[in-house]
Design a protein around this motif. Sequence first.
Motif, PDB file in Angstrom:
ATOM      1  N   VAL A 273       5.294 -24.950  14.256  1.00 11.20           N
ATOM      2  CA  VAL A 273       3.850 -25.152  14.385  1.00 11.20           C
ATOM      3  C   VAL A 273       3.384 -25.878  13.135  1.00 11.20           C
ATOM      4  N   SER A 274       2.619 -26.914  13.303  1.00 10.26           N
ATOM      5  CA  SER A 274       1.976 -27.600  12.188  1.00 10.26           C
ATOM      6  C   SER A 274       0.686 -28.206  12.715  1.00 10.26           C
ATOM      7  N   ALA A 275      -0.017 -28.933  11.863  1.00  8.32           N
ATOM      8  CA  ALA A 275      -1.238 -29.594  12.329  1.00  8.32           C
ATOM      9  C   ALA A 275      -0.936 -30.688  13.348  1.00  8.32           C
ATOM     10  N   LEU A 276       0.336 -31.067  13.488  1.00 11.07           N
ATOM     11  CA  LEU A 276       0.726 -32.023  14.529  1.00 11.07           C
ATOM     12  C   LEU A 276       0.684 -31.392  15.912  1.00 11.07           C
TER      13      LEU A 276
ATOM     14  N   ARG B 186     -11.346 -24.386   6.521  1.00 14.25           N
ATOM     15  CA  ARG B 186     -10.893 -22.988   6.474  1.00 14.25           C
ATOM     16  C   ARG B 186     -11.491 -22.238   5.294  1.00 14.25           C
ATOM     17  N   PHE B 187     -11.804 -22.947   4.220  1.00  9.75           N
ATOM     18  CA  PHE B 187     -12.406 -22.350   3.030  1.00  9.75           C
ATOM     19  C   PHE B 187     -13.231 -23.426   2.332  1.00  9.75           C
ATOM     20  N   ASP B 188     -14.014 -23.008   1.366  1.00 10.74           N
ATOM     21  CA  ASP B 188     -14.937 -23.918   0.686  1.00 10.74           C
ATOM     22  C   ASP B 188     -14.181 -24.813  -0.301  1.00 10.74           C
ATOM     23  N   THR B 189     -14.312 -26.107  -0.146  1.00  7.06           N
ATOM     24  CA  THR B 189     -13.669 -27.063  -1.062  1.00  7.06           C
ATOM     25  C   THR B 189     -14.703 -27.868  -1.847  1.00  7.06           C
ATOM     26  N   ALA B 190     -15.955 -27.411  -1.862  1.00  5.84           N
ATOM     27  CA  ALA B 190     -17.019 -28.197  -2.493  1.00  5.84           C
ATOM     28  C   ALA B 190     -16.750 -28.474  -3.972  1.00  5.84           C
ATOM     29  N   ALA B 191     -16.068 -27.556  -4.643  1.00  6.35           N
ATOM     30  CA  ALA B 191     -15.814 -27.740  -6.077  1.00  6.35           C
ATOM     31  C   ALA B 191     -14.507 -28.468  -6.354  1.00  6.35           C
ATOM     32  N   ARG B 192     -13.836 -28.927  -5.319  1.00  2.00           N
ATOM     33  CA  ARG B 192     -12.525 -29.528  -5.486  1.00  2.00           C
ATOM     34  C   ARG B 192     -12.591 -31.052  -5.553  1.00  2.00           C
ATOM     35  N   ARG B 193     -11.644 -31.626  -6.274  1.00  2.00           N
ATOM     36  CA  ARG B 193     -11.522 -33.072  -6.380  1.00  2.00           C
ATOM     37  C   ARG B 193     -11.119 -33.681  -5.038  1.00  2.00           C
ATOM     38  N   VAL B 194     -10.207 -32.995  -4.317  1.00  2.00           N
ATOM     39  CA  VAL B 194      -9.721 -33.419  -3.002  1.00  2.00           C
ATOM     40  C   VAL B 194     -10.118 -32.364  -1.987  1.00  2.00           C
ATOM     41  N   THR B 195     -10.514 -32.778  -0.805  1.00  2.00           N
ATOM     42  CA  THR B 195     -11.011 -31.836   0.217  1.00  2.00           C
ATOM     43  C   THR B 195     -10.260 -31.992   1.542  1.00  2.00           C
ATOM     44  N   VAL B 196      -9.059 -32.548   1.490  1.00  2.00           N
ATOM     45  CA  VAL B 196      -8.311 -32.903   2.701  1.00  2.00           C
ATOM     46  C   VAL B 196      -6.977 -32.164   2.736  1.00  2.00           C
ATOM     47  N   ALA B 197      -6.548 -31.773   3.935  1.00  2.00           N
ATOM     48  CA  ALA B 197      -5.226 -31.184   4.161  1.00  2.00           C
ATOM     49  C   ALA B 197      -4.892 -31.363   5.635  1.00  2.00           C
ATOM     50  N   ALA B 198      -3.690 -30.955   6.026  1.00  2.00           N
ATOM     51  CA  ALA B 198      -3.285 -30.996   7.436  1.00  2.00           C
ATOM     52  C   ALA B 198      -3.297 -29.565   7.955  1.00  2.00           C
ATOM     53  N   THR B 199      -4.414 -29.151   8.540  1.00  2.90           N
ATOM     54  CA  THR B 199      -4.587 -27.770   8.980  1.00  2.90           C
ATOM     55  C   THR B 199      -4.840 -27.700  10.476  1.00  2.90           C
ATOM     56  N   LEU B 200      -4.349 -26.628  11.074  1.00  4.37           N
ATOM     57  CA  LEU B 200      -4.635 -26.359  12.481  1.00  4.37           C
ATOM     58  C   LEU B 200      -6.091 -25.950  12.637  1.00  4.37           C
ATOM     59  N   PRO B 201      -6.757 -26.396  13.707  1.00  2.00           N
ATOM     60  CA  PRO B 201      -8.159 -26.000  13.887  1.00  2.00           C
ATOM     61  C   PRO B 201      -8.323 -24.512  14.166  1.00  2.00           C
ATOM     62  N   GLU B 202      -7.352 -23.921  14.862  1.00  2.17           N
ATOM     63  CA  GLU B 202      -7.381 -22.493  15.151  1.00  2.17           C
ATOM     64  C   GLU B 202      -6.022 -21.911  14.795  1.00  2.17           C
ATOM     65  N   VAL B 203      -6.013 -20.876  13.997  1.00  2.46           N
ATOM     66  CA  VAL B 203      -4.758 -20.308  13.533  1.00  2.46           C
ATOM     67  C   VAL B 203      -4.926 -18.805  13.354  1.00  2.46           C
TER      68      VAL B 203
END
Length: 365
Positions: free
Chosen positions: A15-18, A37-54
Amino acid sequence: MAEPPVVQLAGVHAVSALGRGAEAQLAAAPAFGPVHRFDTAARRVTVAATLPEVGTLADELADAIDAACRSAGLDRARRAESALLLAVHGGPAPGVEPVPSALAGRLAVRCGLSGHTRVYTSACVSASTAVADAATLISRGELTRVVVAAGYLVEPDQFALFDAGRALADDGAVRPFSAGRRGLLLGDGVAAVVVESRAAGRRGVEPVVTVAGWGRAGDAYHPCQPDPTGAGLARAAGAALRRAGLPPQAVGYVNANATGTAQSDAAEAAALRRALDGYAAEVPVSSTKGLHGHALEASGLLELVVTAMALRAGELPVNAGWQAPDEACPLNVITGAPRRTTPTHALTLNAAFGGANTALLVGVP
């Protein structure tokens, strides 16, 4: 002296975001997007490969183990004879997931496996080390069947650490071996495989691939940086080939560890030149982290499943994110689209902080 048993993968699931399922991992489009999935507002990068429902990691692992066992045709009795080797992160948040040893025990009970469990928390070679250990135990005749499972779901702590260390790609893409690469991106990954001797698998189920060789090596060059000569990774790949009794020319595809960072990709290219001699410039190479992201402890198993499915399908995964050649990485990188071919063996490589390196060589049954 009797020949050691042939080791094979009898069932796989990932299982992956694919997507969900082993076949879904051969998708050709990168799965990166904004993290919700969590707050990334304070992060330099806000992107990942995540499943929409997990689900929880425990639930996802249990489902993957069940699916792999079903695809291997394991009934209740055969499951009860199967050991469990589990690769997960070493420090789950208290109250969120059980500690790894407890998680392994609970999964064994939940999935009907034996009480023989072992946990691997050695970062990005955790899962590939577990597969190598499973193959070793089977080849020695100590066990006949092992379920190897691994999981990582993108969570705020590791995301923050990689972001603070400026390891994440700030352009939202992973570009392995490419000029202009800017770093890695994290991704969800949960996988399980059934590793067994060929003799144990005589029940009308066709094996996915054979595990022809495996190798491990440490270089202890630096806590975080790879050895630029690639010596440790080259030794691991060479050991896998020697165990299989095959020359470098037998390798028809390499699923590289390449994370999209400048130093590690160049070091891996150097390792391939050491391990494969002049053939390194010919063998097709790609890193599927450019599609599904870096699944940390689960990377080795997710990428093993991808490699096995690609070998069976005769379609080698594209090296996504490619922009232009880098003179530090003079390899036959698969760019543009997946490549149709019919290799008989493929090599999948992994490396981790601290100079740990693994190589798994799989073949057509």
